[in-house]
Write an enzyme that holds these catalytic residues in place. Structure first.
Site, short mmCIF file in Angstrom:
data_model
loop_
_atom_site.label_atom_id
_atom_site.label_comp_id
_atom_site.label_asym_id
_atom_site.label_seq_id
_atom_site.Cartn_x
_atom_site.Cartn_y
_atom_site.Cartn_z
N ASP A 158 -58.72 -5.70 98.81
CA ASP A 158 -59.50 -6.87 98.41
C ASP A 158 -60.51 -7.15 99.52
O ASP A 158 -60.12 -7.41 100.67
CB ASP A 158 -58.54 -8.07 98.24
CG ASP A 158 -59.09 -9.10 97.29
OD1 ASP A 158 -58.29 -9.67 96.53
OD2 ASP A 158 -60.32 -9.31 97.29
N ASP B 272 -64.50 -9.85 96.40
CA ASP B 272 -64.33 -11.29 96.18
C ASP B 272 -65.69 -11.97 95.97
O ASP B 272 -66.63 -11.72 96.72
CB ASP B 272 -63.66 -11.86 97.43
CG ASP B 272 -63.21 -13.29 97.24
OD1 ASP B 272 -62.43 -13.52 96.31
OD2 ASP B 272 -63.65 -14.16 98.01
N HIS C 58 -54.16 -14.07 90.71
CA HIS C 58 -53.60 -15.02 91.69
C HIS C 58 -54.30 -16.37 91.69
O HIS C 58 -53.90 -17.28 92.42
CB HIS C 58 -53.68 -14.39 93.07
CG HIS C 58 -55.09 -14.18 93.50
ND1 HIS C 58 -55.92 -13.25 92.89
CD2 HIS C 58 -55.85 -14.82 94.40
CE1 HIS C 58 -57.12 -13.33 93.43
NE2 HIS C 58 -57.12 -14.27 94.35
N ASP C 59 -55.39 -16.49 90.90
CA ASP C 59 -56.14 -17.76 90.86
C ASP C 59 -55.90 -18.57 89.59
O ASP C 59 -56.37 -19.71 89.51
CB ASP C 59 -57.66 -17.50 90.92
CG ASP C 59 -58.13 -17.07 92.28
OD1 ASP C 59 -59.14 -16.36 92.34
OD2 ASP C 59 -57.47 -17.43 93.28
N GLU D 14 -65.39 -9.51 91.62
CA GLU D 14 -65.03 -10.77 90.97
C GLU D 14 -66.33 -11.50 90.67
O GLU D 14 -67.18 -11.67 91.56
CB GLU D 14 -64.16 -11.62 91.88
CG GLU D 14 -63.70 -12.89 91.17
CD GLU D 14 -63.22 -13.97 92.09
OE1 GLU D 14 -63.62 -13.97 93.26
OE2 GLU D 14 -62.43 -14.81 91.65
O1 TEU Z 1 -61.92 -16.90 93.88
C1 TEU Z 1 -63.15 -17.57 93.63
C2 TEU Z 1 -62.98 -18.37 92.44
O2 TEU Z 1 -63.83 -18.32 91.58
C3 TEU Z 1 -61.71 -19.14 92.26
O3 TEU Z 1 -61.23 -19.47 93.53
C4 TEU Z 1 -62.04 -20.41 91.50
O4 TEU Z 1 -63.42 -20.55 91.43
C5 TEU Z 1 -61.57 -21.60 92.25
O5 TEU Z 1 -60.17 -21.48 92.39
C6 TEU Z 1 -62.02 -22.80 91.44
O6 TEU Z 1 -60.94 -23.42 90.83
C7 TEU Z 1 -61.94 -16.01 94.98
C8 TEU Z 1 -60.50 -15.64 95.28
O7 TEU Z 1 -59.94 -14.95 94.15
C9 TEU Z 1 -59.75 -16.90 95.58
O8 TEU Z 1 -58.35 -16.65 95.74
C10 TEU Z 1 -60.33 -17.50 96.86
O9 TEU Z 1 -59.71 -18.75 97.09
C11 TEU Z 1 -61.84 -17.70 96.73
O10 TEU Z 1 -62.53 -16.61 96.13
C12 TEU Z 1 -62.46 -17.83 98.12
O11 TEU Z 1 -62.35 -16.58 98.76
#
Ligand code: TEU
Ligand code: CA
Length: 555
Positions: free
Chosen positions: A104, A205, A333-334, A260
């Site tokens: 990642d 990311d 994971h989000d 992403e």
């Molecule tokens: O995620 C970005 C993202 O779009 C999500 O975090 C979402 O927008 C956010 O949770 C709004 O609710 C990436 C990673 O996947 C995430 O785990 C990181 O926290 C983020 O970027 C920052 O690196």
């Protein structure tokens, strides 16, 4: 420009991704944190699933302000996960089993504890000053009041040099200045360093955020979603930066990239993944993930019309056509566990988990399965804020309570939509903490591990795990599942998703009843043979049971 990929067949179009959240997969040394030796011990299990590509969330050195998405050394393994020797052993063991590894890569921002930032903040003429965005000063204030994703605004005042620095996420995640060619070269060097170690690619990311609108215009009153669309994503030089990164590193290796893609819409998907763009192989679009959020974002969750799911996959498939390439996922994971968000994690947990896995493994595009989905792991209700860990939930709670929201309402929203839901320890067996650790887990295990766990699933004859293995084998045995034309056969039905996959290699129809309702249903093809169903045979031909999934071959 070298072709990123032709319509030719290739491993990353046919492969199945299995996402591992390193902190939560398996703890080999009893400190309550998952680690690389733990992953090594579970590689035979992972291989047995029939998956091909492991996507590992960040394991680099980090103060863990955002659980590793705040990197302080891109070439070092965070000691909580092990050593670089452990990494090398893990990579060797992954390749020995014919599996591949995606790392990642978080290069929209670094940690504020990265040496670059420590230098940058020392003085306005420091050689690293322009690795980040510095603006304004105490007297004139920050350029604007854009909202940061994790609360507050995107400008943090730094006393030492009387300027503000930009951070789209937390203040410990300062945004890297991609306008600076020196910084861009640093990223190329990092990519090549890891590719030379033999990894098989990257998940990038928030790659759509790396080019900023440098005038930083005011945007009063816009919601976070509007900010993503209008200001934070798809900036003026994003394609130039991604193409240069590809040209100077990725193109020299047989690897895959998946970016992403916050705010990457289907209309511009091929700008990032078109085969002649020299950018990325595919993206993880987020418009379905954000679809049922209200104006206040994640913690303003609504409900989702099932037709929206069908429309998302249909329209992205049609938009990318044969030029780009799609990814297929329903959580990571989000975003909350798919069986809780899109299925029924109580009365029909088994049936709906199997249905969602069938969807992921029969749509057109590279599927990405979050660890635990193979046994139907669910969201978790921890009940009180001191049991939650994720910065996004903790910051939301503080602000919400401060604005007068009750504890019960704030917790209710976190239980529906918070990210800890999808980061609880993997549930291996019914022992304490689900067999994840002999210590105290960094995040509590879901209490339902007592019945919902791999061991129980291994001995169940009609379980989700056995069904998942059957489905990955089916997908691998039928190339039409990778390359066959996708056609939605019933776009208007409120909750039945019926589609076909068809090419020279085969002709299949998939029928999914995404509801608790017994649904009378007329199948479109008459000459059909039932191959797979998530119910025991004897299904009623013109009626679909709750969450019933069927795959037919058509002669
Ligand atoms: O995620 C970005 C993202 O779009 C999500 O975090 C979402 O927008 C956010 O949770 C709004 O609710 C990436 C990673 O996947 C995430 O785990 C990181 O926290 C983020 O970027 C920052 O690196
Ligand atoms: Ca450990």
């Amino acid at each position: 420009m070298k072709q990123t990929h032709g319509s030719s067949e290739t491993w990353w179009k046919e492969g199945i991704i299995y996402q591992i959240y390193p902190q939560s997969f398996y703890d080999s040394n009893g400190d309550g944190i998952g680690d690389l030796q733990g992953i090594i011990q579970k590689l035979d299990y992972i291989k047995s699933l029939g998956v091909d590509i492991i996507w590992l969330n960040p394991i680099y050195d980090s103060p863990l302000d955002d659980n590793g998405y705040d990197i302080s050394d891109y070439r070092a393994i965070n000691p909580i996960y092990g050593t670089m020797d452990d990494f090398d052993e893990m990579l060797e063991e992954i390749h020995k089993r014919g599996l591949r590894l995606l790392m990642d890569l978080v290069v929209n921002h670094s940690s504020d504890e990265h040496d670059w930032f420590k230098e940058s903040r020392k003085s306005k003429d420091n050689p690293y000053r322009d690795y980040y965005y510095w603006r304004g000063g105490k007297s004139e204030g920050p350029p604007n009041n854009w909202p940061a994703v994790f609360g507050g605004t995107v400008w943090e005042y730094d006393n030492a040099t009387d300027e503000y620095y930009l951070h789209y996420f937390s203040k410990k995640q300062p945004d890297l200045n991609w306008e600076n060619p020196k910084l861009r070269q640093e990223i190329v060097d990092i990519i090549r360093w890891w590719l030379d170690k033999g990894i098989d690619g990257f998940r990038l990311d928030v790659i759509s955020m790396i080019s900023k609108h440098l005038d930083f215009p005011k945007a009063d009153g816009a919601t976070l979603g509007e900010m993503f669309t209008q200001y934070y994503c798809n900036g003026p030089r994003v394609h130039e930066f991604v193409q240069e990164m590809y040209e100077k590193s990725l193109k020299d290796y047989d690897v895959m990239t998946v970016g992403e893609g916050p705010a990457i819409t289907k209309e511009i998907g091929n700008d990032y993944t078109g085969q002649n763009r020299g950018e990325l192989n595919m993206i993880f679009p987020l418009d379905l993930m954000f679809a049922d959020w209200g104006p206040d974002g994640r913690f303003d969750p609504g409900s989702l019309d099932r037709r929206h799911i069908k429309r998302y996959f249909r329209e992205w498939n049609d938009a990318l056509g044969d030029d780009g390439w799609m990814s297929v996922f329903l959580d990571n994971h989000d975003f909350p566990r798919m069986v809780s968000r899109f299925g029924n994690d109580t009365t029909y947990r088994t049936e709906s988990a199997k249905l969602l896995l069938t969807m992921l493994l029969t749509l057109r595009g590279t599927p990405s399965i979050h660890y635990g989905s193979e046994i139907g792991m669910t969201n978790v209700k921890l009940g009180s804020i001191d049991r939650y860990k994720d910065i996004e939930s903790l910051n939301f709670y503080k602000v919400a309570i401060g604005k007068g929201m009750t504890d019960a309402e704030a917790i209710r929203r976190i239980e529906i939509s918070g990210r800890d839901n999808v980061r609880t320890p993997m549930q291996w067996n019914d022992s304490t903490h689900g067999g994840f650790t002999t210590g105290k887990p960094w995040l509590e295990s879901n209490p339902n591990h007592e019945s919902l766990n791999v061991e129980n699933e291994e001995s169940a004859n009609n379980g989700i795990l056995a069904f998942f293995r059957q489905m990955t084998a089916f997908r691998k045995a039928n190339k039409a599942m990778s390359y066959g034309v996708f056609t939605d056969l019933d776009p208007e039905h409120p909750h039945v998703f019926q589609y076909e996959r068809k090419d020279v290699n085969g002709w299949f129809v998939v029928v999914l009843n995404m509801s608790d309702k017994i649904t009378p249903y007329e199948l479109s093809e008459s000459k059909r043979q039932l191959l797979i169903s998530n119910y025991t045979p004897g299904s009623n031909a013109d009626e679909l049971r709750p969450w019933e999934a069927r795959i037919y071959s058509i002669s």
